[in-house]
Motif scaffolding. Structure first.
Motif, short mmCIF file in Angstrom:
data_model
loop_
_atom_site.label_atom_id
_atom_site.label_comp_id
_atom_site.label_asym_id
_atom_site.label_seq_id
_atom_site.Cartn_x
_atom_site.Cartn_y
_atom_site.Cartn_z
N SER A 85 6.95 3.78 21.51
CA SER A 85 6.71 2.89 22.64
C SER A 85 5.20 2.74 22.88
CB SER A 85 7.37 3.46 23.89
OG SER A 85 6.94 2.77 25.05
N GLY A 86 4.77 1.49 23.05
CA GLY A 86 3.37 1.22 23.37
C GLY A 86 2.40 1.39 22.22
N GLN A 87 2.89 1.59 21.01
CA GLN A 87 2.03 1.84 19.86
C GLN A 87 1.93 0.62 18.94
OE1 GLN A 87 0.20 4.81 19.52
NE2 GLN A 87 1.00 4.95 21.61
N SER A 88 0.89 0.63 18.11
CA SER A 88 0.70 -0.41 17.11
C SER A 88 0.44 0.25 15.76
CB SER A 88 -0.49 -1.31 17.46
OG SER A 88 -0.34 -1.90 18.72
N GLU A 89 0.81 -0.43 14.70
CA GLU A 89 0.52 0.04 13.35
C GLU A 89 0.06 -1.13 12.49
OE1 GLU A 89 -0.03 2.50 11.63
OE2 GLU A 89 1.02 4.28 12.34
N ILE A 90 -0.83 -0.83 11.57
CA ILE A 90 -1.28 -1.82 10.59
C ILE A 90 -1.07 -1.21 9.21
CG2 ILE A 90 -3.22 -3.22 9.76
CD1 ILE A 90 -4.47 -2.93 12.53
N TYR A 91 -0.27 -1.90 8.38
CA TYR A 91 0.07 -1.38 7.05
C TYR A 91 -0.49 -2.30 5.97
CZ TYR A 91 3.81 1.00 9.71
OH TYR A 91 4.54 1.73 10.62
N GLU A 92 -0.71 -1.69 4.82
CA GLU A 92 -1.01 -2.47 3.62
C GLU A 92 0.14 -2.30 2.64
OE1 GLU A 92 -4.51 -3.24 0.27
OE2 GLU A 92 -4.64 -1.50 1.60
N LEU A 93 0.64 -3.39 2.09
CA LEU A 93 1.71 -3.35 1.11
C LEU A 93 1.11 -3.02 -0.24
CD1 LEU A 93 4.80 -3.90 0.78
CD2 LEU A 93 4.17 -6.22 0.06
N THR A 94 1.48 -1.85 -0.79
CA THR A 94 0.89 -1.39 -2.05
C THR A 94 1.96 -0.98 -3.03
OG1 THR A 94 0.78 0.94 -1.37
CG2 THR A 94 -1.07 -0.47 -0.75
N GLU A 95 1.53 -0.72 -4.26
CA GLU A 95 2.44 -0.22 -5.28
C GLU A 95 2.88 1.19 -4.90
OE1 GLU A 95 3.57 -1.91 -7.74
OE2 GLU A 95 2.20 -3.64 -7.76
N LYS A 96 4.06 1.58 -5.35
CA LYS A 96 4.48 2.96 -5.15
C LYS A 96 3.60 3.88 -5.96
CE LYS A 96 9.31 2.59 -3.78
NZ LYS A 96 10.72 2.95 -4.10
N ALA A 97 3.35 5.07 -5.44
CA ALA A 97 2.42 6.00 -6.08
C ALA A 97 2.85 6.35 -7.49
CB ALA A 97 2.30 7.27 -5.25
N ASP A 98 4.18 6.50 -7.71
CA ASP A 98 4.63 6.94 -9.03
C ASP A 98 4.60 5.82 -10.07
OD1 ASP A 98 8.22 6.93 -8.27
OD2 ASP A 98 6.64 5.43 -7.96
N THR A 99 4.26 4.61 -9.67
CA THR A 99 4.19 3.52 -10.64
C THR A 99 2.75 3.06 -10.89
OG1 THR A 99 4.47 1.87 -8.90
CG2 THR A 99 6.46 2.68 -9.95
N ASN A 100 1.80 3.70 -10.25
CA ASN A 100 0.40 3.30 -10.42
C ASN A 100 -0.19 4.01 -11.63
OD1 ASN A 100 -2.16 2.35 -10.15
ND2 ASN A 100 -2.38 2.90 -7.98
N TRP A 101 0.28 3.58 -12.82
CA TRP A 101 -0.13 4.26 -14.05
C TRP A 101 -1.62 4.10 -14.33
CZ3 TRP A 101 2.99 7.75 -15.55
CH2 TRP A 101 4.38 7.61 -15.35
N LEU A 102 -2.19 2.95 -13.98
CA LEU A 102 -3.61 2.75 -14.22
C LEU A 102 -4.44 3.79 -13.49
CD1 LEU A 102 -5.97 1.10 -15.35
CD2 LEU A 102 -5.82 -0.39 -13.33
N PHE A 103 -4.08 4.04 -12.23
CA PHE A 103 -4.81 5.03 -11.44
C PHE A 103 -4.65 6.42 -12.05
CE2 PHE A 103 -5.06 8.16 -8.04
CZ PHE A 103 -6.28 7.83 -7.47
#
Length: 510
Positions: free
Chosen positions: A464-482
């Motif tokens: 209640s009364g809160q805000s959130e800001i998200y970024e849509l990203t790849e799942k961690a286990d699929t970020n092979w480049l990283f």
């Protein structure tokens, strides 16, 4: 060793490179700004020698704010993430003109604020911090009892002394004396030329970056076209933002043809104050207004969005009258301001939830030692807005809205930001199904929370009364480049360390 070190540096740069944020180096435009509005006399007293008859106990008197005081707080403003400062008029005023809107001399600074040299120094110091300076400029009227009224050669400089009685009659609106202030006749070639030359002079003399144009609807559109053309020719990328105070956005949109870049969105301001002055209010009108603006304005992203200003009761006062907590309601409204289309314009004192009723109570002296502040939160919002171009240029889409709980996205190129605002008195759980790309995750940019997708569903739980800001990203286990690059960096570090140890051992032998 040298080659290994070069390889390590290259790999570190590759790992830290984020293709979504790389475009943040593009040229900025007006829509990328975040503006901090200052009433010069009421902000900070940096030089008591120019106070003269200042009186903190009289709300209609000067209180001591000046150029030096603003200069002393430039780092404070910069650290909150602002990119531009709008100053109320700084020109010499007729007596009691602490606010600056009663111009006496267009070519002199107000002696209560400081000298021309001090103002130039302020602009220079601001520019060194990548802060733009926007000056308030008034062409509609001058101060009461102005000396020009007694000058026979300037008899034709003013419209006849008549009040505005019919606000639906545009001729009255443009020619009447607003609040009994001497109304300049811009149809007179001498007046038109004088005002334009004065505006150009300040640009040439001080290198300011923009004008906030006061009382635009009280001046003929034809004049604004000439004014805008002349000013834009004086300095590249000079900003003009106009105050057309009207509830009907169609009226405001008509002034786009004058060459003024952007305008204050008074219709959205009314919706913002209504939506956030208390809990459990619908946010639907906010999104309807955005849709309307996109259709109505050619440059809807250039609209100035604000929760309050120097001419209206402070937002915190509205919240207190509703028996609510200002800091909580401000956080939600600021979250919206910084993540929705338009230019956020924050009135000084908002960062400390300053209270204030009608003018002049809404113009109290700034208190920098307040513990009830939102400085860190505004700083975070400012950083996010700078780092994510989707928040300044992205397309908005409402993903969910229901009586006070709203979730929307801003999408630009490959970047998607999702904003959730809970303006209800209860915790909310919202399942977004088929609204976002499958198989990814929402990473909070305000906290450490992560929301993983479940097929094509994302479940958002928000207090209640809160805000959130998200970024849509790849799942961690699929970020092979990283993973690959990180492993390479670690391997290179181990290799360099091993070679270094061997070299030390060799030298110790000899």
């Amino acid at each position: 060793m040298k080659r290994c070190l070069q390889l390590l540096i290259l790999l570190v740069l590759l790992v830290s490179f984020n293709p979504y944020h790389a475009s943040a180096n593009v040229d900025t435009t007006m829509q990328d700004e975040a503006v901090y509005m200052i009433m010069v006399d009421r902000f900070n007293n940096g030089d008591t020698s120019n106070d003269k008859d200042a009186n903190l106990d009289d709300p209609y008197a000067y209180h001591g704010g000046d150029f030096k005081g603003i200069m002393d707080k430039l780092d404070y403003i910069k650290e909150m993430g602002f990119t531009a400062i709008w100053l109320t008029p700084i020109f010499e005023n007729t007596p009691k003109g602490y606010h600056g809107y009663w111009t006496k001399d267009y070519y002199k600074t107000n002696e209560y604020f400081g000298t021309m040299e001090e103002f130039k120094a302020l602009v220079q110091e601001a520019h060194e911090r990548d802060l733009k300076i926007i000056l308030d400029f008034v062409v509609n009227h001058v101060g009461p009892n102005h000396e020009w009224l007694n000058d026979p050669s300037k008899e034709e400089w003013f419209h006849p002394n008549q009040p505005i009685s019919n606000w639906n009659d545009q001729a009255e609106v443009e020619n009447g004396w607003l609040y009994d202030l001497p109304d300049l006749n811009q149809s007179n070639p001498e007046v038109a030329a004088y005002l334009i030359e004065a505006a150009k002079w300040w640009i040439k003399e001080t290198d300011i970056d923009g004008y906030r144009l006061d009382t635009v609807k009280h001046v003929p559109k034809e004049y604004w076209f000439d004014f805008s053309s002349a000013i834009k020719a004086e300095k590249e990328n000079f900003y003009l933002i106009g105050e057309v105070w009207h509830d009907n956005p169609n009226v405001i949109a008509e002034y786009e043809e004058t060459g003024i870049d952007g305008f204050f969105d008074f219709s959205q301001n009314d919706s913002l104050r209504t939506a956030f002055e208390k809990s459990n209010q619908s946010l639907g009108w906010l999104f309807s207004n955005v849709e309307r603006n996109e259709k109505l304005f050619n440059r809807s992203n250039f609209l100035g969005q604000f929760i309050d200003n120097h001419d209206m009761t402070r937002f915190s006062n509205l919240v207190l009258n509703q028996k609510e907590e200002p800091k909580s309601q401000l956080k939600k409204s600021l979250t919206y301001l910084y993540t929705a289309p338009g230019i956020p314009i924050i009135y000084y004192g908002t960062e400390i939830a300053m209270d204030g009723g009608n003018d002049p109570d809404n113009r109290r002296m700034m208190q920098f030692d307040s513990e009830n502040n939102l400085v860190d939160y505004i700083s975070k919002l400012g950083s996010l807005r700078t780092e994510h171009l989707s928040l300044t240029r992205g397309k908005m889409e409402v993903l969910h809205e229901d009586e006070g709980i709203a979730i929307y996205s801003r999408v630009y190129e490959e970047e998607t930001i999702v904003v959730a605002i809970n303006n209800t008195s209860e915790q909310q759980r919202v399942v977004l199904e088929g609204k976002l790309e499958n198989g990814k995750r929402l990473m909070s940019l305000l906290s450490d929370s992560v929301i993983k997708s479940n097929g094509n569903q994302y479940t958002i739980n928000i207090e209640s009364g809160q805000s959130e800001i998200y970024e849509l990203t790849e799942k961690a286990d699929t970020n092979w480049l990283f993973i690959v690059l990180s492993s390479a960096v670690l391997g290179s570090f181990i290799l360099i360390l091993t070679l270094g140890i061997r070299e030390v051992k060799k030298r110790s032998v000899f």
